[in-house]
Scaffold this motif. Structure first.
Motif, PDB file in Angstrom:
ATOM      1  N   HIS A  58       0.831  -1.213   0.000  1.00  0.00           N
ATOM      2  CA  HIS A  58       0.000   0.000   0.000  1.00  0.00           C
ATOM      3  C   HIS A  58       0.862   1.259   0.000  1.00  0.00           C
ATOM      4  N   TYR A  59       2.059   1.175   0.554  1.00  0.00           N
ATOM      5  CA  TYR A  59       2.878   2.365   0.775  1.00  0.00           C
ATOM      6  C   TYR A  59       4.174   2.378  -0.046  1.00  0.00           C
ATOM      7  N   GLU A  60       4.293   1.478  -1.018  1.00  0.00           N
ATOM      8  CA  GLU A  60       5.491   1.411  -1.861  1.00  0.00           C
ATOM      9  C   GLU A  60       5.554   2.512  -2.911  1.00  0.00           C
ATOM     10  N   ALA A  61       4.446   2.882  -3.506  1.00  0.00           N
ATOM     11  CA  ALA A  61       4.431   3.780  -4.671  1.00  0.00           C
ATOM     12  C   ALA A  61       5.236   5.067  -4.487  1.00  0.00           C
ATOM     13  N   PRO A  62       5.089   5.802  -3.378  1.00  0.00           N
ATOM     14  CA  PRO A  62       5.846   7.049  -3.245  1.00  0.00           C
ATOM     15  C   PRO A  62       7.363   6.829  -3.278  1.00  0.00           C
ATOM     16  N   GLN A  63       7.810   5.684  -2.789  1.00  0.00           N
ATOM     17  CA  GLN A  63       9.235   5.382  -2.812  1.00  0.00           C
ATOM     18  C   GLN A  63       9.742   5.236  -4.244  1.00  0.00           C
ATOM     19  N   ASN A  64       8.834   4.905  -5.162  1.00  0.00           N
ATOM     20  CA  ASN A  64       9.186   4.692  -6.565  1.00  0.00           C
ATOM     21  C   ASN A  64       8.655   5.810  -7.455  1.00  0.00           C
ATOM     22  N   GLY A  65       8.333   6.969  -6.866  1.00  0.00           N
ATOM     23  CA  GLY A  65       7.873   8.121  -7.629  1.00  0.00           C
ATOM     24  C   GLY A  65       6.395   8.107  -7.967  1.00  0.00           C
ATOM     25  N   GLY A  66       5.647   7.141  -7.420  1.00  0.00           N
ATOM     26  CA  GLY A  66       4.221   7.049  -7.707  1.00  0.00           C
ATOM     27  C   GLY A  66       3.365   7.794  -6.701  1.00  0.00           C
ATOM     28  N   GLU A  67       2.077   7.768  -6.946  1.00  0.00           N
ATOM     29  CA  GLU A  67       1.112   8.411  -6.048  1.00  0.00           C
ATOM     30  C   GLU A  67       0.942   7.589  -4.781  1.00  0.00           C
ATOM     31  N   PRO A  68       0.788   8.241  -3.629  1.00  0.00           N
ATOM     32  CA  PRO A  68       0.571   7.527  -2.375  1.00  0.00           C
ATOM     33  C   PRO A  68      -0.751   6.765  -2.360  1.00  0.00           C
ATOM     34  N   TYR A  69      -0.789   5.757  -1.522  1.00  0.00           N
ATOM     35  CA  TYR A  69      -2.001   4.980  -1.298  1.00  0.00           C
ATOM     36  C   TYR A  69      -3.118   5.922  -0.869  1.00  0.00           C
ATOM     37  N   ASN A  70      -4.253   5.801  -1.501  1.00  0.00           N
ATOM     38  CA  ASN A  70      -5.399   6.654  -1.217  1.00  0.00           C
ATOM     39  C   ASN A  70      -6.629   5.754  -1.192  1.00  0.00           C
ATOM     40  N   GLN A  71      -7.190   5.552  -0.023  1.00  0.00           N
ATOM     41  CA  GLN A  71      -8.346   4.669   0.127  1.00  0.00           C
ATOM     42  C   GLN A  71      -9.595   5.206  -0.550  1.00  0.00           C
ATOM     43  N   PHE A  72      -9.663   6.511  -0.754  1.00  0.00           N
ATOM     44  CA  PHE A  72     -10.873   7.132  -1.286  1.00  0.00           C
ATOM     45  C   PHE A  72     -10.552   8.056  -2.462  1.00  0.00           C
ATOM     46  N   PRO A  73      -9.977   7.540  -3.546  1.00  0.00           N
ATOM     47  CA  PRO A  73      -9.558   8.416  -4.647  1.00  0.00           C
ATOM     48  C   PRO A  73     -10.705   9.173  -5.306  1.00  0.00           C
ATOM     49  N   ASP A  74     -11.921   8.671  -5.179  1.00  0.00           N
ATOM     50  CA  ASP A  74     -13.069   9.384  -5.756  1.00  0.00           C
ATOM     51  C   ASP A  74     -13.541  10.531  -4.863  1.00  0.00           C
ATOM     52  N   ARG A  75     -13.023  10.625  -3.625  1.00  0.00           N
ATOM     53  CA  ARG A  75     -13.484  11.649  -2.674  1.00  0.00           C
ATOM     54  C   ARG A  75     -12.396  12.612  -2.221  1.00  0.00           C
ATOM     55  N   GLN A  76     -11.112  12.304  -2.520  1.00  0.00           N
ATOM     56  CA  GLN A  76     -10.036  13.158  -2.038  1.00  0.00           C
ATOM     57  C   GLN A  76      -8.814  13.009  -2.932  1.00  0.00           C
ATOM     58  N   THR A  77      -7.959  14.004  -2.861  1.00  0.00           N
ATOM     59  CA  THR A  77      -6.690  13.927  -3.572  1.00  0.00           C
ATOM     60  C   THR A  77      -5.571  14.185  -2.581  1.00  0.00           C
ATOM     61  N   TYR A  78      -4.432  13.618  -2.886  1.00  0.00           N
ATOM     62  CA  TYR A  78      -3.256  13.822  -2.043  1.00  0.00           C
ATOM     63  C   TYR A  78      -2.577  15.103  -2.484  1.00  0.00           C
ATOM     64  N   GLY A  79      -2.285  15.977  -1.540  1.00  0.00           N
ATOM     65  CA  GLY A  79      -1.711  17.273  -1.876  1.00  0.00           C
ATOM     66  C   GLY A  79      -0.283  17.466  -1.416  1.00  0.00           C
ATOM     67  N   GLY A  80       0.440  16.391  -1.184  1.00  0.00           N
ATOM     68  CA  GLY A  80       1.837  16.504  -0.779  1.00  0.00           C
ATOM     69  C   GLY A  80       2.071  16.631   0.712  1.00  0.00           C
ATOM     70  N   GLN A  81       1.032  16.498   1.517  1.00  0.00           N
ATOM     71  CA  GLN A  81       1.168  16.610   2.969  1.00  0.00           C
ATOM     72  C   GLN A  81       1.965  15.415   3.521  1.00  0.00           C
ATOM     73  N   PRO A  82       2.523  15.567   4.720  1.00  0.00           N
ATOM     74  CA  PRO A  82       3.138  14.412   5.384  1.00  0.00           C
ATOM     75  C   PRO A  82       2.088  13.305   5.563  1.00  0.00           C
ATOM     76  N   ARG A  83       2.545  12.063   5.443  1.00  0.00           N
ATOM     77  CA  ARG A  83       1.614  10.935   5.560  1.00  0.00           C
ATOM     78  C   ARG A  83       1.783  10.213   6.888  1.00  0.00           C
ATOM     79  N   PHE A  84       0.641  10.006   7.534  1.00  0.00           N
ATOM     80  CA  PHE A  84       0.551   9.447   8.879  1.00  0.00           C
ATOM     81  C   PHE A  84      -0.437   8.290   8.826  1.00  0.00           C
ATOM     82  N   ILE A  85       0.003   7.104   9.194  1.00  0.00           N
ATOM     83  CA  ILE A  85      -0.917   5.972   9.293  1.00  0.00           C
ATOM     84  C   ILE A  85      -1.426   6.006  10.734  1.00  0.00           C
TER      85      ILE A  85
END
Length: 177
Positions: A58-85
């Motif tokens: 779930h959390y590999e993509a950013p390490q490889n230049g991809g988009e972070p895991y997003n459980q609700f892509p139809d309701r929100q977008t990732y804006g570059g904020q720090p990620r906290f599980i």
């Protein structure tokens, strides 16, 4: 949260965020923990996947230049904020027969519990794009039996096992490198 056909009140959440920041611009604000982010300083996620390898993916993509895991892509977008599980784990363990539930299938042994806990925790600590994590949960609560301690605050495991769990959580995180 969207519930029973009613949508979360995004405008209300945005306004609360803005008012909070106006009152104290020095503190980070999470708008809706683990749900549909509208305007937030921290992109937090609740993830109760119980398979450590799948969880890590779930959390590999950013390490490889991809988009972070997003459980609700139809309701929100990732804006570059720090990620906290902000919620993960929730491994059910109950050898006293208390009523309740936890996430996923309960481990069949203490060793399997430690392995799952260590695997899930390690997946986050090894990921340089995760800045914080919070295991759910320290103590059992009324209906949930996924704490490391029972509701009455007695440990569920021996001192040796508790030290293993502590060691898994206390090692240096990749983001600290």
């Amino acid at each position: 949260w969207d519930l029973n056909g009613r949508k979360q009140a995004d405008e209300v959440i945005k306004n609360i965020y803005l008012i909070t920041k106006a009152l104290d611009p020095t503190r980070p604000v999470i708008d809706t923990s683990g749900a549909y982010h509208v305007m937030t300083d921290i992109f937090d996620i609740h993830d109760y996947c119980q398979n450590a390898a799948e969880f890590a993916k779930h959390y590999e993509a950013p390490q490889n230049g991809g988009e972070p895991y997003n459980q609700f892509p139809d309701r929100q977008t990732y804006g570059g904020q720090p990620r906290f599980i902000s919620e993960y784990g929730g491994i059910q363990w109950n050898n006293r027969g208390d009523a309740g539930w936890g996430y996923g299938e309960a481990p069949k042994s203490v060793e399997e519990f430690v392995e799952r806990y260590s695997g899930l925790t390690g997946a986050l600590l090894d990921n340089p794009s995760i800045f914080a994590l919070c295991y759910t949960q320290l103590y059992d609560i009324e209906q949930e039996i996924n704490g490391l301690y029972y509701y009455d605050r007695t440990p569920k495991f021996s001192e040796t096992v508790m030290e293993s769990l502590r060691a898994a959580m206390c090692r240096k995180a990749a983001i600290e490198e």
